[in-house]
Design an enzyme around this catalytic site. Structure first.
Site, short mmCIF file in Angstrom:
data_model
loop_
_atom_site.label_atom_id
_atom_site.label_comp_id
_atom_site.label_asym_id
_atom_site.label_seq_id
_atom_site.Cartn_x
_atom_site.Cartn_y
_atom_site.Cartn_z
N LYS A 22 33.04 36.75 38.78
CA LYS A 22 33.57 38.11 38.88
C LYS A 22 32.41 39.11 38.91
CE LYS A 22 38.15 37.75 36.73
NZ LYS A 22 39.01 38.23 35.63
N GLU A 39 33.74 37.29 22.86
CA GLU A 39 34.19 36.48 23.98
C GLU A 39 34.16 34.99 23.62
OE1 GLU A 39 35.54 37.29 26.75
OE2 GLU A 39 35.06 39.40 27.10
N HIS A 62 31.72 46.24 25.11
CA HIS A 62 32.87 45.51 25.65
C HIS A 62 33.45 44.53 24.65
CE1 HIS A 62 35.38 43.30 28.48
NE2 HIS A 62 34.77 42.19 28.11
N HIS A 121 42.13 41.35 26.56
CA HIS A 121 41.55 42.28 27.52
C HIS A 121 42.51 43.37 28.00
CE1 HIS A 121 38.31 39.43 27.47
NE2 HIS A 121 37.61 40.13 28.34
N ARG A 156 43.51 30.91 35.01
CA ARG A 156 42.37 31.77 34.69
C ARG A 156 42.78 33.01 33.91
NH1 ARG A 156 36.99 33.14 38.29
NH2 ARG A 156 36.06 34.55 36.79
N ARG A 210 26.65 41.94 54.22
CA ARG A 210 27.80 41.02 54.12
C ARG A 210 27.52 39.83 53.20
NH1 ARG A 210 28.39 41.80 59.97
NH2 ARG A 210 30.01 43.38 60.31
N LYS A 224 35.62 25.17 33.06
CA LYS A 224 36.76 24.29 33.34
C LYS A 224 37.95 25.08 33.86
CE LYS A 224 35.47 20.74 29.98
NZ LYS A 224 35.72 20.19 28.61
N GLU A 234 42.12 33.51 39.84
CA GLU A 234 43.00 34.09 38.83
C GLU A 234 44.45 34.20 39.31
OE1 GLU A 234 42.90 38.20 36.61
OE2 GLU A 234 41.15 37.04 36.00
#
Length: 353
Positions: free
Chosen positions: A131, A173, A253, A234, A227, A109, A215, A223
């Site tokens: 994430k 990115e 990616h 994407h 966000r 957990r 920030k 999100e």
């Protein structure tokens, strides 16, 4: 969601020692892939604070970011007597920090973890923001959780041994962060000498890029609104990535995101008035540095179906985009018809040659 402590390292051994001193733990594990095991772990295992650390190694590359490898990490943690009070260090690129973060979030957990990203992509994107997850059923990041690492240690010294393709993957990115922040930031990124890298200047840009993301995440950790700005490029990019993976020609990616930004900046120009000159400046930068993903008109249906699975969509039949009215002028929750998406793909094929 708890706030991450991001450390821009001056001396990794000292910064890691201080970071570990902030936590109590009964056992320390280091997750890495085959590449970081070979090139990075030999340096770190000499650190006094890691003398008793238990290594866990997995295969390298996004093809290993799956349920089977996640299960293997759980099995190794369990077999090597990890407890709820153990601590996991994720040493590697985005695949390691994504999968390792999810493994830590779910084992017993949840156990504490620290990210030490070793690629540019991981430094400015995957390792920061909380994430975590794995690919599933042929879809990118389909299973995961918001679970920030306790600390993220950024050491740009790792980048000196990074190959150019992976450097470019992370830089995409950073370019996205410039587009969603302000024109001076975007302009510095567009002008950066990609062939003769100034690592001191790069460290400043990396720090600025991380600051942009931090920030935004601080304002909207889960999100629900702002966000979504981080999703520029994407929606289309993840479809490109999944499309290429299904054809057994996987792409990095950041390359997919760069190509996705070409599409979505065009869509921004058409829908919300993104400046044409900045569209073409960005397109030219992407074209010169990232090349092109090749697909035909008869692949549009497949790309559209992949876009329908994107987690940002409000319904299963509505494709959701983040667009820009200008550099830093963020427009979230923008949608498109099938016809408009086909036109966007036509533009990509035409302009990328």
């Amino acid at each position: 969601m708890s706030q991450q402590n991001v450390v821009i390292c001056r001396k990794l051994a000292d910064d890691l020692f201080r970071t570990l001193g902030r936590f109590s733990y009964d056992k320390l594990f280091v997750l890495m892939d085959e590449n970081t095991e070979r090139f990075c772990f030999p340096i770190l295992k000499e650190f006094s604070c890691l003398k008793e650390a238990v290594p866990i190694s997995i295969g390298a590359g996004d093809v290993h970011k799956n349920l089977s490898v996640l299960s293997e990490v759980w099995m190794q943690l369990s077999g090597k007597k990890a407890t709820r009070h153990s601590l996991l260090i994720n040493l590697g690129g985005g695949m390691v920090t994504d999968l390792g973060g999810f493994a830590a979030a779910t084992f017993k957990r949840g156990i504490k973890c620290i990210n030490i990203p070793t690629t540019l992509l991981a430094m400015v994107d995957a390792a920061v923001g909380g994430k975590t997850g794995i690919n599933f059923n042929g879809l990118k990041n389909e299973i995961g959780a918001f679970a920030p690492a306790c600390s993220v240690l950024i050491d740009c010294g790792f980048l000196k041994s990074l190959d150019h393709s992976n450097f470019l993957s992370g830089y995409a990115e950073m370019l996205k962060h410039g587009l969603i922040s302000d024109e001076p930031h975007w302009a510095r990124l567009i002008r950066f000498d990609m062939e003769n890298i100034d690592y001191n200047a790069l460290q400043e840009l990396v720090q600025e890029s991380i600051s942009v993301k931090e920030k935004i995440v601080e304002i909207d950790p889960f999100e629900n609104g702002l966000r979504k700005a981080l999703n520029l490029g994407h929606t289309m990019g993840h479809a490109f990535e999944s499309f290429a993976l299904a054809q057994n020609r996987p792409v990095l990616h950041g390359y997919a995101v760069a190509w996705g930004m070409v599409c979505e900046l065009y869509f921004s120009y058409v829908k919300v008035g993104f400046p044409k000159d900045k569209l073409y400046q960005t397109v030219q930068f992407v074209k010169e540095n990232y090349g092109k993903l090749h697909f035909a008109c008869n692949d549009y249906d497949r790309l559209y179906e992949l876009m329908k699975h994107d987690k940002k969509n409000l319904t299963s039949e509505t494709i959701n985009f983040t667009l820009l009215g200008g550099v830093g002028d963020i427009r979230i929750n923008q949608t498109a018809s099938r016809k408009e998406i086909n036109e966007m793909l036509d533009f990509y094929c035409d302009v990328m040659g």
